[in-house]
Design a protein around this motif. Structure first.
Motif, PDB file in Angstrom:
ATOM      1  N   PHE A 135     -27.076  58.011  46.461  1.00  0.00           N
ATOM      2  CA  PHE A 135     -26.435  58.552  45.252  1.00  0.00           C
ATOM      3  C   PHE A 135     -27.482  59.115  44.293  1.00  0.00           C
ATOM      4  O   PHE A 135     -28.507  58.470  44.041  1.00  0.00           O
ATOM      5  CB  PHE A 135     -25.666  57.441  44.527  1.00  0.00           C
ATOM      6  CG  PHE A 135     -24.582  56.812  45.367  1.00  0.00           C
ATOM      7  CD1 PHE A 135     -23.295  57.339  45.359  1.00  0.00           C
ATOM      8  CD2 PHE A 135     -24.854  55.712  46.171  1.00  0.00           C
ATOM      9  CE1 PHE A 135     -22.289  56.764  46.135  1.00  0.00           C
ATOM     10  CE2 PHE A 135     -23.851  55.131  46.954  1.00  0.00           C
ATOM     11  CZ  PHE A 135     -22.562  55.657  46.930  1.00  0.00           C
ATOM     12  N   PHE A 136     -27.197  60.307  43.768  1.00  0.00           N
ATOM     13  CA  PHE A 136     -28.024  60.937  42.727  1.00  0.00           C
ATOM     14  C   PHE A 136     -27.076  61.305  41.592  1.00  0.00           C
ATOM     15  O   PHE A 136     -26.469  62.373  41.614  1.00  0.00           O
ATOM     16  CB  PHE A 136     -28.719  62.187  43.266  1.00  0.00           C
ATOM     17  CG  PHE A 136     -29.621  61.908  44.433  1.00  0.00           C
ATOM     18  CD1 PHE A 136     -30.942  61.534  44.220  1.00  0.00           C
ATOM     19  CD2 PHE A 136     -29.156  61.998  45.735  1.00  0.00           C
ATOM     20  CE1 PHE A 136     -31.788  61.261  45.284  1.00  0.00           C
ATOM     21  CE2 PHE A 136     -29.990  61.721  46.803  1.00  0.00           C
ATOM     22  CZ  PHE A 136     -31.309  61.350  46.583  1.00  0.00           C
ATOM     23  N   LEU A 137     -26.920  60.399  40.633  1.00  0.00           N
ATOM     24  CA  LEU A 137     -25.863  60.569  39.640  1.00  0.00           C
ATOM     25  C   LEU A 137     -26.459  60.889  38.276  1.00  0.00           C
ATOM     26  O   LEU A 137     -27.272  60.131  37.749  1.00  0.00           O
ATOM     27  CB  LEU A 137     -25.005  59.301  39.573  1.00  0.00           C
ATOM     28  CG  LEU A 137     -24.527  58.776  40.946  1.00  0.00           C
ATOM     29  CD1 LEU A 137     -23.574  57.616  40.768  1.00  0.00           C
ATOM     30  CD2 LEU A 137     -23.908  59.868  41.800  1.00  0.00           C
ATOM     31  N   PHE A 138     -26.075  62.031  37.765  1.00  0.00           N
ATOM     32  CA  PHE A 138     -26.567  62.515  36.475  1.00  0.00           C
ATOM     33  C   PHE A 138     -28.090  62.395  36.384  1.00  0.00           C
ATOM     34  O   PHE A 138     -28.619  61.768  35.456  1.00  0.00           O
ATOM     35  CB  PHE A 138     -25.880  61.760  35.318  1.00  0.00           C
ATOM     36  CG  PHE A 138     -24.385  61.923  35.342  1.00  0.00           C
ATOM     37  CD1 PHE A 138     -23.790  63.062  34.829  1.00  0.00           C
ATOM     38  CD2 PHE A 138     -23.578  60.945  35.925  1.00  0.00           C
ATOM     39  CE1 PHE A 138     -22.399  63.210  34.883  1.00  0.00           C
ATOM     40  CE2 PHE A 138     -22.190  61.105  35.974  1.00  0.00           C
ATOM     41  CZ  PHE A 138     -21.609  62.230  35.447  1.00  0.00           C
ATOM     42  N   ILE A 174     -23.818  64.261  41.296  1.00  0.00           N
ATOM     43  CA  ILE A 174     -22.963  64.702  40.188  1.00  0.00           C
ATOM     44  C   ILE A 174     -23.850  64.972  38.979  1.00  0.00           C
ATOM     45  O   ILE A 174     -24.885  64.315  38.793  1.00  0.00           O
ATOM     46  CB  ILE A 174     -21.889  63.639  39.865  1.00  0.00           C
ATOM     47  CG1 ILE A 174     -20.875  64.152  38.825  1.00  0.00           C
ATOM     48  CG2 ILE A 174     -22.512  62.324  39.379  1.00  0.00           C
ATOM     49  CD1 ILE A 174     -19.610  63.292  38.699  1.00  0.00           C
ATOM     50  N   THR A 175     -23.471  65.966  38.187  1.00  0.00           N
ATOM     51  CA  THR A 175     -24.227  66.280  36.976  1.00  0.00           C
ATOM     52  C   THR A 175     -23.320  66.981  35.973  1.00  0.00           C
ATOM     53  O   THR A 175     -22.300  67.568  36.348  1.00  0.00           O
ATOM     54  CB  THR A 175     -25.449  67.162  37.279  1.00  0.00           C
ATOM     55  OG1 THR A 175     -26.096  67.516  36.044  1.00  0.00           O
ATOM     56  CG2 THR A 175     -25.076  68.452  37.993  1.00  0.00           C
ATOM     57  N   LEU A 180     -28.544  72.583  36.672  1.00  0.00           N
ATOM     58  CA  LEU A 180     -29.018  71.592  37.647  1.00  0.00           C
ATOM     59  C   LEU A 180     -28.077  71.511  38.846  1.00  0.00           C
ATOM     60  O   LEU A 180     -28.519  71.375  39.992  1.00  0.00           O
ATOM     61  CB  LEU A 180     -29.151  70.212  36.985  1.00  0.00           C
ATOM     62  CG  LEU A 180     -29.628  69.083  37.915  1.00  0.00           C
ATOM     63  CD1 LEU A 180     -31.034  69.353  38.442  1.00  0.00           C
ATOM     64  CD2 LEU A 180     -29.586  67.735  37.199  1.00  0.00           C
ATOM     65  N   TYR A 181     -26.780  71.637  38.584  1.00  0.00           N
ATOM     66  CA  TYR A 181     -25.808  71.648  39.687  1.00  0.00           C
ATOM     67  C   TYR A 181     -26.125  72.792  40.651  1.00  0.00           C
ATOM     68  O   TYR A 181     -26.214  72.593  41.868  1.00  0.00           O
ATOM     69  CB  TYR A 181     -24.389  71.783  39.130  1.00  0.00           C
ATOM     70  CG  TYR A 181     -23.348  71.865  40.216  1.00  0.00           C
ATOM     71  CD1 TYR A 181     -22.910  70.716  40.872  1.00  0.00           C
ATOM     72  CD2 TYR A 181     -22.810  73.088  40.605  1.00  0.00           C
ATOM     73  CE1 TYR A 181     -21.965  70.781  41.879  1.00  0.00           C
ATOM     74  CE2 TYR A 181     -21.863  73.164  41.613  1.00  0.00           C
ATOM     75  CZ  TYR A 181     -21.445  72.011  42.240  1.00  0.00           C
ATOM     76  OH  TYR A 181     -20.518  72.086  43.257  1.00  0.00           O
ATOM     77  N   GLU A 219     -23.927  57.119  32.201  1.00  0.00           N
ATOM     78  CA  GLU A 219     -24.105  58.525  31.841  1.00  0.00           C
ATOM     79  C   GLU A 219     -22.779  59.273  32.005  1.00  0.00           C
ATOM     80  O   GLU A 219     -22.411  60.088  31.156  1.00  0.00           O
ATOM     81  CB  GLU A 219     -25.196  59.137  32.730  1.00  0.00           C
ATOM     82  CG  GLU A 219     -25.805  60.410  32.213  1.00  0.00           C
ATOM     83  CD  GLU A 219     -26.510  60.253  30.870  1.00  0.00           C
ATOM     84  OE1 GLU A 219     -27.078  59.165  30.595  1.00  0.00           O
ATOM     85  OE2 GLU A 219     -26.469  61.221  30.083  1.00  0.00           O
ATOM     86  N   GLY A 220     -22.058  58.978  33.066  1.00  0.00           N
ATOM     87  CA  GLY A 220     -20.759  59.611  33.296  1.00  0.00           C
ATOM     88  C   GLY A 220     -19.779  59.286  32.178  1.00  0.00           C
ATOM     89  O   GLY A 220     -19.021  60.157  31.721  1.00  0.00           O
TER      90      GLY A 220
END
Ligand code: SAM
Length: 243
Positions: A135-138, A174-175, A180-181, A219-220
């Motif tokens: 997972f790479f989240l925000f 997710i970002t 960045l997306y 962050e989400g």
């Protein structure tokens, strides 16, 4: 800085039993290992929400900031103690607030965190093909062009992630930062070992993971509070071509 980080020379040197004492036997016999990694886990919301949903899967948050890592570690210790108490307390009249792992140990035994620079040392912690989900989240956006090389998704790093991922393992990202997306899409599309999986084609497990990805990290939640948009995508690790 990195010289203060404890990095095993080889994944086999890492003793995970201190992180997952309830699974010490399985770890020792090699029948279990970490299968999910949240890279740059921050305050650990994803791991905390996934742990009860996947009680037999060992999952690890990786975070570079020492105080944040300590916070997550303390939180897991607290949740384990609370859950064990609720499971063990026969006189307990109110319904358990925390999920029961079914083995009397209580929940959250399968969650842990380490302080690590995930951009440098992932293959020191995980064997080839070990991870089933990453997972790479925000992730930090590193807006300036000269800082782009510090981004957590690049061609070089994707090859490293592909190495520690099992064939058909899943990568979630997710970002809330459109630039960045686009950057992450560009690198993932270009990489020969990843293919995008549309949300509607995800397995039930991956759908469950994705709903945590979208709503359960700190962050989400902040982005939701501020009314910001989010873009996400899920990718499959393509098996190595046979020669
Ligand atoms: N994923 C979390 C969330 O969604 O709430 C945290 C997002 S926060 C914007 C990015 C996190 O990545 C920070 O906690 C930062 O310290 C961590 N980080 C940045 N670079 C890292 C690296 N190389 N290795 C591990 N963690 C890193």
């Amino acid at each position: 800085s990195d010289h203060q980080l404890q990095v095993p020379l080889h994944p086999s040197h890492k003793d995970w039993s201190a992180h997952f004492p309830a699974f010490a036997e399985d770890l020792k016999s090699g029948t279990k290992g970490v299968e999910m990694a949240d890279v740059g886990c921050g305050f650990g919301g994803l791991i905390m929400s996934l742990a009860p949903r996947f009680p037999d899967t060992l999952m690890l948050g990786m975070e570079i900031r020492p105080q944040v890592t300590q916070y997550v570690s303390d939180k897991i210790t607290g949740l384990r103690a609370l859950s064990a108490k609720e499971n063990g307390d026969k006189e307990h009249k109110v319904p358990a607030k925390l999920p029961n792992q079914g083995d009397g140990k209580g929940a959250y035994q399968n969650a842990s965190v380490i302080r690590a620079n995930a951009m440098k040392f992932l293959p020191n912690f995980f064997h080839k093909g070990q991870l089933k989900k990453i997972f790479f989240l925000f992730p930090d956006p590193h807006f300036k062009a000269r800082k782009h090389k510090a981004r957590i998704i690049t061609q070089t790093l994707l090859s490293e992630y592909a190495y520690v991922l099992a064939p058909n393992a899943m990568l979630f990202q997710i970002t809330d930062v459109p630039d960045l997306y686009n950057w992450m899409q560009m690198h993932l599309e270009k990489h020969p070992l990843f293919e995008r999986v549309p949300d509607e084609e995800l397995s039930d497990d991956d759908q469950a993971a994705l709903s945590c990805v979208k709503s359960e990290t700190e962050e989400g939640k902040k982005v939701t509070r501020n009314g910001g948009g989010r873009q996400w995508a899920t990718w499959r690790r393509i098996p190595d071509p046979t020669t």
